[in-house]
Each structure stands twice: as structure tokens, then as C-alpha cells.
Design a protein around this motif. Structure first.
Motif, PDB file in Angstrom:
ATOM      1  N   PHE A 139       0.818  -1.206   0.000  1.00  0.00           N
ATOM      2  CA  PHE A 139       0.000   0.000   0.000  1.00  0.00           C
ATOM      3  C   PHE A 139       0.860   1.267   0.000  1.00  0.00           C
ATOM      4  CE2 PHE A 139      -3.339  -2.918   1.713  1.00  0.00           C
ATOM      5  CZ  PHE A 139      -4.234  -2.742   0.679  1.00  0.00           C
ATOM      6  N   LYS A 140       2.004   1.201   0.657  1.00  0.00           N
ATOM      7  CA  LYS A 140       2.906   2.354   0.647  1.00  0.00           C
ATOM      8  C   LYS A 140       3.364   2.668  -0.773  1.00  0.00           C
ATOM      9  CE  LYS A 140       7.164   4.119   2.747  1.00  0.00           C
ATOM     10  NZ  LYS A 140       8.292   3.824   3.670  1.00  0.00           N
ATOM     11  N   GLN A 141       3.623   1.625  -1.555  1.00  0.00           N
ATOM     12  CA  GLN A 141       4.100   1.801  -2.925  1.00  0.00           C
ATOM     13  C   GLN A 141       3.062   2.463  -3.822  1.00  0.00           C
ATOM     14  OE1 GLN A 141       5.509  -1.990  -4.352  1.00  0.00           O
ATOM     15  NE2 GLN A 141       7.227  -2.057  -2.922  1.00  0.00           N
ATOM     16  N   ILE A 142       1.767   2.320  -3.459  1.00  0.00           N
ATOM     17  CA  ILE A 142       0.723   2.959  -4.279  1.00  0.00           C
ATOM     18  C   ILE A 142       0.165   4.216  -3.612  1.00  0.00           C
ATOM     19  CG2 ILE A 142       0.123   0.836  -5.504  1.00  0.00           C
ATOM     20  CD1 ILE A 142      -2.316   0.545  -3.706  1.00  0.00           C
ATOM     21  N   GLY A 143       0.884   4.689  -2.584  1.00  0.00           N
ATOM     22  CA  GLY A 143       0.578   6.010  -2.046  1.00  0.00           C
ATOM     23  C   GLY A 143      -0.251   6.076  -0.781  1.00  0.00           C
ATOM     24  N   TYR A 144      -0.337   4.972  -0.016  1.00  0.00           N
ATOM     25  CA  TYR A 144      -1.198   4.961   1.175  1.00  0.00           C
ATOM     26  C   TYR A 144      -0.396   4.793   2.464  1.00  0.00           C
ATOM     27  CZ  TYR A 144      -5.217   4.708  -1.897  1.00  0.00           C
ATOM     28  OH  TYR A 144      -6.170   5.003  -2.851  1.00  0.00           O
ATOM     29  N   ASP A 145      -0.683   5.679   3.439  1.00  0.00           N
ATOM     30  CA  ASP A 145      -0.201   5.492   4.803  1.00  0.00           C
ATOM     31  C   ASP A 145      -1.171   4.568   5.520  1.00  0.00           C
ATOM     32  OD1 ASP A 145       1.943   7.325   4.500  1.00  0.00           O
ATOM     33  OD2 ASP A 145       0.550   8.996   4.825  1.00  0.00           O
ATOM     34  N   THR A 146      -0.649   3.663   6.321  1.00  0.00           N
ATOM     35  CA  THR A 146      -1.509   2.659   6.947  1.00  0.00           C
ATOM     36  C   THR A 146      -1.318   2.611   8.459  1.00  0.00           C
ATOM     37  OG1 THR A 146       0.157   0.944   6.529  1.00  0.00           O
ATOM     38  CG2 THR A 146      -1.592   1.185   4.894  1.00  0.00           C
ATOM     39  N   ARG A 147      -2.381   2.226   9.138  1.00  0.00           N
ATOM     40  CA  ARG A 147      -2.354   1.912  10.565  1.00  0.00           C
ATOM     41  C   ARG A 147      -3.101   0.603  10.748  1.00  0.00           C
ATOM     42  NH1 ARG A 147       0.547   5.471   9.944  1.00  0.00           N
ATOM     43  NH2 ARG A 147       0.882   7.382  11.161  1.00  0.00           N
ATOM     44  N   ARG A 205     -15.161 -10.811  20.350  1.00  0.00           N
ATOM     45  CA  ARG A 205     -14.644 -11.227  19.043  1.00  0.00           C
ATOM     46  C   ARG A 205     -13.488 -10.308  18.645  1.00  0.00           C
ATOM     47  NH1 ARG A 205     -17.633 -13.794  14.987  1.00  0.00           N
ATOM     48  NH2 ARG A 205     -16.736 -13.720  12.889  1.00  0.00           N
ATOM     49  N   ASN A 206     -12.369 -10.891  18.276  1.00  0.00           N
ATOM     50  CA  ASN A 206     -11.208 -10.103  17.890  1.00  0.00           C
ATOM     51  C   ASN A 206     -10.954 -10.211  16.391  1.00  0.00           C
ATOM     52  OD1 ASN A 206     -10.705 -12.824  18.459  1.00  0.00           O
ATOM     53  ND2 ASN A 206      -8.523 -12.504  18.722  1.00  0.00           N
ATOM     54  N   ARG A 207     -10.706  -9.045  15.764  1.00  0.00           N
ATOM     55  CA  ARG A 207     -10.413  -9.007  14.335  1.00  0.00           C
ATOM     56  C   ARG A 207      -9.286  -8.015  14.062  1.00  0.00           C
ATOM     57  NH1 ARG A 207     -12.490 -13.177  11.533  1.00  0.00           N
ATOM     58  NH2 ARG A 207     -12.463 -11.984   9.580  1.00  0.00           N
ATOM     59  N   PHE A 208      -8.524  -8.302  13.034  1.00  0.00           N
ATOM     60  CA  PHE A 208      -7.445  -7.428  12.589  1.00  0.00           C
ATOM     61  C   PHE A 208      -7.982  -6.426  11.574  1.00  0.00           C
ATOM     62  CE2 PHE A 208      -4.409  -6.456   9.210  1.00  0.00           C
ATOM     63  CZ  PHE A 208      -3.314  -5.978   9.919  1.00  0.00           C
ATOM     64  N   PHE A 209      -7.629  -5.164  11.760  1.00  0.00           N
ATOM     65  CA  PHE A 209      -8.024  -4.124  10.809  1.00  0.00           C
ATOM     66  C   PHE A 209      -6.799  -3.330  10.390  1.00  0.00           C
ATOM     67  CE2 PHE A 209     -11.876  -4.975  13.194  1.00  0.00           C
ATOM     68  CZ  PHE A 209     -12.856  -4.993  12.206  1.00  0.00           C
ATOM     69  N   MET A 210      -6.717  -3.051   9.111  1.00  0.00           N
ATOM     70  CA  MET A 210      -5.738  -2.106   8.588  1.00  0.00           C
ATOM     71  C   MET A 210      -6.507  -1.008   7.878  1.00  0.00           C
ATOM     72  SD  MET A 210      -2.583  -2.633   5.863  1.00  0.00           S
ATOM     73  CE  MET A 210      -1.590  -3.603   7.007  1.00  0.00           C
ATOM     74  N   VAL A 211      -6.254   0.242   8.257  1.00  0.00           N
ATOM     75  CA  VAL A 211      -6.888   1.394   7.642  1.00  0.00           C
ATOM     76  C   VAL A 211      -5.806   2.217   6.961  1.00  0.00           C
ATOM     77  CG1 VAL A 211      -8.154   3.544   8.047  1.00  0.00           C
ATOM     78  CG2 VAL A 211      -8.795   1.458   9.285  1.00  0.00           C
ATOM     79  N   GLY A 212      -6.051   2.590   5.705  1.00  0.00           N
ATOM     80  CA  GLY A 212      -5.084   3.379   4.960  1.00  0.00           C
ATOM     81  C   GLY A 212      -5.730   4.581   4.305  1.00  0.00           C
ATOM     82  N   ASN A 213      -4.933   5.619   4.100  1.00  0.00           N
ATOM     83  CA  ASN A 213      -5.429   6.792   3.368  1.00  0.00           C
ATOM     84  C   ASN A 213      -4.292   7.418   2.573  1.00  0.00           C
ATOM     85  OD1 ASN A 213      -4.476   9.552   4.745  1.00  0.00           O
ATOM     86  ND2 ASN A 213      -4.779   8.025   6.365  1.00  0.00           N
TER      87      ASN A 213
END
Length: 353
Positions: free
Chosen positions: A139-147, A162-170
Motif C-alpha cells: 500500500f505504501k508503494q501505491i501512495g497509502y499510509d496505513t495503521r 470477538r477479535n479481528r485485525f483491521f488495517m486502515v489506509g489513506n
């Protein structure tokens, strides 16, 4: 759609838990992609007017279906290969592990302001943590910062631990922070108290609430908005010997409470997962509602499995939400879904920027 509408595209949508949360937060759904026929029908029924592409995502050209640049793309690629509970197919050869590349392709092609990627918690240590680093780099290579973070649904108003993994990018240069946790947790009693008393194998498309809306919890009242009656009160039919086992299990206990003479068909009980034959504790959030029929999750007060409506309530699907397909397909759709209230909390935080 209005030009000022913030458009979201849901891929690997399943029944539409993420979309329900997005809509509640104020996002309009442009279109969805879901290969499973029953899940696609469920999505169509509950999101009228939204185009659902029921096909292999690798064959979908997103530019053909997206009229305007979307605000956000979101979804959860199938994650069997990443799951800690699946030791047989946790390898790079599992084709499901490659489906997140289709997610990357959609984001790269459409260049939304934001994306939300969700998966099982196990993805965080898959390949010694390098899988998440690899996804971030893509995602960094296509222009997105992620958390990224692992969130517990019970921290956001869902009566389930319930536990789930989330990645949010902009791509806006925003340093995203995940929403703050709620102070109060919702327990099983608060979630289910007004739903009908049922027996093993019951199948009532429509039933009656056991309490007036004035006497229910704030959570249950929210689930009842736009609903006159609880729908899909379907309970799997278990054999008599299974029900007999249930009778020996108290709230919070599992298969270990069953007398040995009733478990003779288990050649090696050491292989039994702690979630098998688990009776829900009424005073706590539920354990994970995954494949709740196969795991034989037990109602806190009644000697039977959970109904479709009860499992949906524990996932924070409102009572007017109707699932399509055979019972086993419905149960799987509910188990696979992202709880809408958890999704809504994340989408609202994204919109706050």
C-alpha cells in the motif's frame, strides 16, 4: 447518488456486515463483490438498489462498475490460510492467501481516499509477522499510509468477545487513530432477553418478542428498530444424546463438564477445542460466534443451540436483517461477518477526519 455522497465499495462482502456499518455511519454503497451465491443474495436483499457482482473477483474490472472515484474501499478477503485455528492450510501455497492482492488491485485501480482491510488476528503472526509488513509495503508503494490494530468487538458495543485485525489506509497524509473503546460492555442477557423461548429444532420464520420494547436493554431496543417481530427463529435439530450432554453444562462451562459415559464416541477428548459445547454466560459478552452450529454453542438458559436470530443479535445485526440460503449457509454467513456496530465505529472515526 448525489455528487456529495461518500461512496464505499465492498469487496469479499459476505452478508454485508461491513456495509451495514458503513451505511449507518453515512457512507453510500456503490457496489459489492461476493462470489458465494447465498451471501450475495443476502446482501442484495438487505441493501436494495446496490449492485452485487456474484463472481470471481479476479475477473472483475472495478473501473467498469465505479461511476465516480470512491471515498473508501473495504472488505475482508477469505482468511483460512491466515487463521491460527487452521494448521493444515497455513502456507503461502493457499490460494486464499493471495486474494488480498485482488484487494490491492482494486485500491490501486480506483485510488479511493481511504481503504479498510480486515482479517483474522492470526494474520499478525503469520510468516513471523512479515505478511502484515508485506501488505503495508504494497500500500505504501501505491501512495497509502496505513495503521493497523486488533480490535475486540466487545469494546465497541457488541455483545461478543470477538477479535479481528483491521488495517486502515489513506492517501491524504492523515495519521489515523482507531476509535476509543466504550466503557460499558454488553452481556448476553442484555442482548437476548426479549427473544422467544425456543426448543431444539424449532423453525419459526416469525415469532413474538417476550418483552415489550420498554422493558429491554438499550442494545436490544436498538436491534429492534424497524422490526415488529423477531424473524428467522431457526434452531438446528440436534440428536437427543447431544441435548442430554447440554443438560450437564452450566453457564461458562464447556465439554469438560459432560460425564465421561456420555462422551464415549470421542476417541481422543484431548483434541476437543475449549469452544466445543460451550454454554454462554448470561452476564458476560458471548464467546466468538464463528461456526456456532458446528461448535455447538449453547443458549445460557435453554438446553439447545442458538437460533439464527440470537446469533445475529450477538453479532449486532438488527432484527429486520434477513439472511438468504439454506440454514447451514445462513449460520456460516453470520459466523463470517464483521459485527456491524464494530464496523460503524471505525467508519465514523474515518469520517471524522
Amino acid at each position: 447518488m448525489k455528487t456529495q455522497d461518500k461512496i464505499g465499495i465492498d469487496i469479499f462482502s459476505g452478508a454485508g456486515g461491513l456495509s451495514l456499518g458503513a451505511e449507518s455511519a453515512g457512507i453510500k454503497i456503490g457496489f459489492a463483490v461476493e462470489k458465494d451465491i447465498s451471501a450475495a443474495k443476502t446482501f442484495e436483499r438487505n441493501h436494495p438498489g446496490v449492485k452485487v457482482l456474484c463472481e470471481d473477483i479476479a475477473k472483475v474490472d472495478p473501473k467498469i462498475h465505479s461511476v465516480n472515484k470512491p471515498f473508501i474501499i473495504f472488505g475482508g478477503p477469505p482468511c483460512q490460510g491466515f487463521s491460527l485455528s487452521n494448521t493444515k492450510t497455513r502456507s503461502d501455497e493457499n490460494n486464499n492467501n493471495k486474494l488480498f492482492w485482488e484487494f490491492v488491485r482494486f485500491v490501486d485501480d480506483l485510488q479511493p481516499d481511504w481503504f479498510l482491510f480486515e482479517n483474522v488476528e492470526g494474520i499478525t503472526n503469520y510468516n513471523k509477522g512479515n505478511t502484515v509488513l508485506k501488505i503495508k509495503e504494497c500500500f505504501k508503494q501505491i501512495g497509502y499510509d496505513t495503521r493497523e490494530a486488533v480490535l475486540y468487538a466487545s469494546d465497541y458495543g457488541v455483545p461478543q468477545h470477538r477479535n479481528r485485525f483491521f488495517m486502515v489506509g489513506n492517501r491524504l497524509g492523515i495519521n489515523f487513530e482507531f476509535p476509543e473503546k466504550h466503557d460499558k460492555k454488553i452481556n448476553v442477557r442484555e442482548a437476548l432477553a426479549d427473544l422467544p423461548v425456543l426448543n431444539n429444532g424449532d423453525s419459526f420464520p416469525v415469532a413474538q418478542y417476550s418483552l415489550p420494547v420498554t422493558d429491554v436493554s438499550e442494545y436490544a431496543a436498538r436491534m429492534r428498530i424497524d422490526s415488529q417481530a423477531p424473524l428467522q427463529n431457526f434452531v438446528s435439530k440436534n440428536q437427543d444424546y447431544v441435548i442430554e450432554r447440554y443438560r450437564h453444562i452450566k453457564q461458562g462451562e464447556n465439554w469438560k463438564a459432560i460425564p465421561p459415559e456420555l462422551m464415549k464416541n470421542y476417541s481422543n477428548k484431548e483434541n476437543c477445542h475449549s469452544g466445543i459445547y460451550k454454554r454462554l454466560d448470561a452476564e458476560k459478552p458471548a464467546v466468538v460466534i464463528s461456526n456456532y452450529r458446528k461448535n455447538m454453542l449453547i443458549h445460557p438458559f435453554q438446553d439447545r443451540g442458538l437460533s439464527v436470530r440470537e446469533a445475529a443479535r450477538l453479532q449486532s445485526f438488527p432484527d429486520h436483517f434477513v439472511f438468504e440460503g439454506p440454514l447451514s449457509h445462513i449460520q456460516q454467513q453470520i459466523g463470517n461477518a464483521v459485527p456491524p456496530l464494530l464496523a460503524e465505529a471505525i467508519f465514523r472515526k474515518i469520517l471524522s477526519y
